[in-house]
Design an enzyme around this catalytic site. Structure first.
Site, short mmCIF file in Angstrom:
data_model
loop_
_atom_site.label_atom_id
_atom_site.label_comp_id
_atom_site.label_asym_id
_atom_site.label_seq_id
_atom_site.Cartn_x
_atom_site.Cartn_y
_atom_site.Cartn_z
CB SER A 147 -0.95 0.00 1.20
OG SER A 147 -0.21 -0.15 2.40
CG ASP A 394 -2.41 5.32 8.14
OD1 ASP A 394 -1.21 5.05 8.37
OD2 ASP A 394 -2.96 5.12 7.03
CG HIS A 397 -0.86 4.05 4.46
ND1 HIS A 397 -1.46 3.38 5.50
CD2 HIS A 397 -0.57 3.11 3.53
CE1 HIS A 397 -1.54 2.08 5.21
NE2 HIS A 397 -1.00 1.89 4.02
#
Ligand SMILES: *[C@@H]1O[C@H](CO)[C@@H](O)[C@H](O)[C@H]1NC(C)=O
Ligand SMILES: *[C@@H]1O[C@H](CO)[C@@H](O)[C@H](O)[C@H]1NC(C)=O
Ligand SMILES: *[C@@H]1O[C@H](CO)[C@@H](O)[C@H](O)[C@H]1NC(C)=O
Ligand SMILES: *[C@@H]1O[C@H](CO)[C@@H](O)[C@H](O)[C@H]1NC(C)=O
Ligand SMILES: *[C@@H]1O[C@H](CO)[C@@H](O)[C@H](O)[C@H]1NC(C)=O
Ligand SMILES: *[C@@H]1O[C@H](CO)[C@@H](O)[C@H](O)[C@H]1NC(C)=O
Length: 421
Positions: A147, A394, A397
């Protein structure tokens, strides 16, 4: 050791995505879990980075192939530049991912969008979308990995998006591991292929890959590689999915009764997988055609004590980058980076060049660049979660526009300086 989970619920996905439809959901669908079983290694002392400028040499302005090698693009500093950055606006990118569109999901401090990477001894070439599209005419640029690599692919699509009129581009995904962005006028494809461990694994489903047990077939890559071997430019990564002490390695095929499973030390299994990857490239890649890149580890910021703040925090509420020159968090594993380097060096001896794009150090500083809580939440948040934003922040990312745009500027510099034709 507490494992941090970023669980984003996937939904079903298939069919051609018309650009009039929202691409927002597409990425979301494909994004499922990133379960980071973290192993923390002792940090070595920081690197010393020279701070003085030596008269910036402009690279990329000429076709001189020595320019990039003459300047270390990865040693440098972040410079505040709100005139030129961000390179695009999130609202203007037709294909922005809701997982990464931090401003859209409520982030108010937007300084993270305004930083330029300044190498010490030269300048990065200006990103010219038209020039890159010309370079990609009748070609495929494929990002292969997890990702983080997908985030970089979204960034690349956003960087190119503005230069292509609406009716001359489309995004295609048929539910497989391959997503294709196509610039029709150029017959150019910019693609992402989901293979978080590069080799075959039980996490290969582009949507449903959240599994408690992680199993790799460290010696099998052909299931994936057949989809990208003929690409003209390949950009690989694999790191976060390996961050656990041991991996279950399978000899034999999934679901067959005669498979042999063995728990293998992570670093050793990483080495096995990289070797499989390298062997495949050596035999199958057309070296007069294909440019190969490997993105180094993307650092995470999940433990505030690593940058001198009270224990228990993470990137949540961070609005400034880390200033300590050469800072390195404990989630970054230099042994794995060296393993990649050794694999690449060995491939070079076998006549195949892979350029490592060393984004690790420059991204280490950017603790404020992660989505934190500012992204689409795929499930309604529970009371407990709302009471504990740290828990679902998060810190893995990166917001877009943001840090991955700079990774692509570096990639851009190499694509043009190492052109083989
Ligand atoms: C990556 O770049 C940083 C900054 O220049 C440097 O300290 C580090 O040694 C580099 N790592 C590799 C593997 O090249
Ligand atoms: C850039 O930032 C400076 C200082 O914060 C500010 O004075 C200026 O108006 C900003 N420029 C733009 C184009 O936002
Ligand atoms: C961008 O690249 C195109 C095609 O190579 C060129 O015509 C154009 O002048 C470039 N733009 C800038 C601002 O350099
Ligand atoms: C999806 O596209 C890939 C690549 O074009 C192809 O190999 C695969 O068979 C397609 N899958 C389906 C379900 O259409
Ligand atoms: C293996 O079995 C599982 C469940 O039994 C199934 O979901 C999966 O598709 C199978 N994988 C392969 C490669 O056949
Ligand atoms: C390798 O790529 C070159 C340049 O595109 C092409 O001319 C050549 O036919 C290719 N070789 C093979 C074996 O496909």
């Amino acid at each position: 050791m507490a494992a941090k989970k970023h669980i984003l619920l996937p939904e079903a996905v298939s069919g051609t995505i018309d650009i009039r439809c929202s691409f927002h959901s597409l990425i979301g669908l494909l994004v499922a879990a990133l379960v980071v079983g973290a192993i923390y290694l002792t940090a070595e002392s920081g690197y010393l980075v020279r701070e003085e400028d030596e008269g910036h040499k402009l690279i990329g302005a000429t076709n001189d192939t020595t320019t990039t090698s003459g300047c270390d693009l990865f040693a440098g500093k972040w410079v505040y530049d709100n005139e030129s950055y961000p390179l695009y606006k999130d609202k203007e990118c037709s294909f922005m991912s809701d997982q990464l569109a931090c401003a859209k999901f409520g982030r108010k401090d937007l300084d993270y969008q305004h930083w330029r990477w300044q190498p010490h001894q030269c300048d990065l070439p200006r990103f010219n979308a038209t020039a890159l599209l010309e370079r990609l005419r009748n070609k495929r640029l494929v990002f292969v990995g997890d990702s983080l690599n997908r985030g970089q692919w979204v960034s690349m699509v956003c960087l190119l998006d503005k230069a292509i009129p609406p009716h001359l581009k489309y995004m295609h995904n048929n539910g497989s591991s391959l997503i294709t962005f196509k610039a029709k006028e150029y017959n150019a494809k910019i693609e992402f292929y989901w293979a978080p461990l590069l080799v075959e694994s039980n996490s290969d489903d582009p949507v449903l890959h959240r599994l408690p047990e992680r199993i790799v077939r460290a010696q099998a890559i052909e299931k994936h590689a057949r989809h990208w071997t003929d690409a003209d430019i390949l950009v690989f990564n694999t790191y976060l999915w390996w961050r656990r002490p041991q991996m279950d390695v399978l000899w034999g095929t999934f679901n067959s009764s005669d498979g042999i499973y063995k728990k293998v030390d992570m670093l050793r299994s990483y080495e096995l997988a990289l070797k499989t990857w390298a062997d495949w490239l050596e035999i199958h890649v057309n070296r007069s055609k294909t440019q190969l890149f490997f993105m180094s580890m993307s650092p995470t910021h999940e433990r505030a004590e690593e940058w001198g703040q009270p224990e228990g925090g993470n990137c949540y509420t961070e609005t400034e980058m880390i200033k300590e020159v050469g800072y390195r968090g404990k989630g970054t594993d230099p042994k794995m980076m060296r393993m990649v380097e050794a694999t690449i060096d060995d491939l070079e001896r076998r006549g195949l060049n892979v350029q490592m794009i060393n984004i690790t150090q420059l991204s280490e500083y950017r603790k404020e660049g992660h989505p934190s809580i500012y992204r689409k939440q795929w499930e309604p948040l529970t009371q407990e979660q709302l009471a504990d934003p740290l828990g679902y922040a998060d810190c893995v990312h990166w917001c877009l526009p943001g840090v991955p745009d700079v990774w692509n500027e570096l990639l851009y510099a190499y694509i043009f300086n190492h052109t083989q034709n």
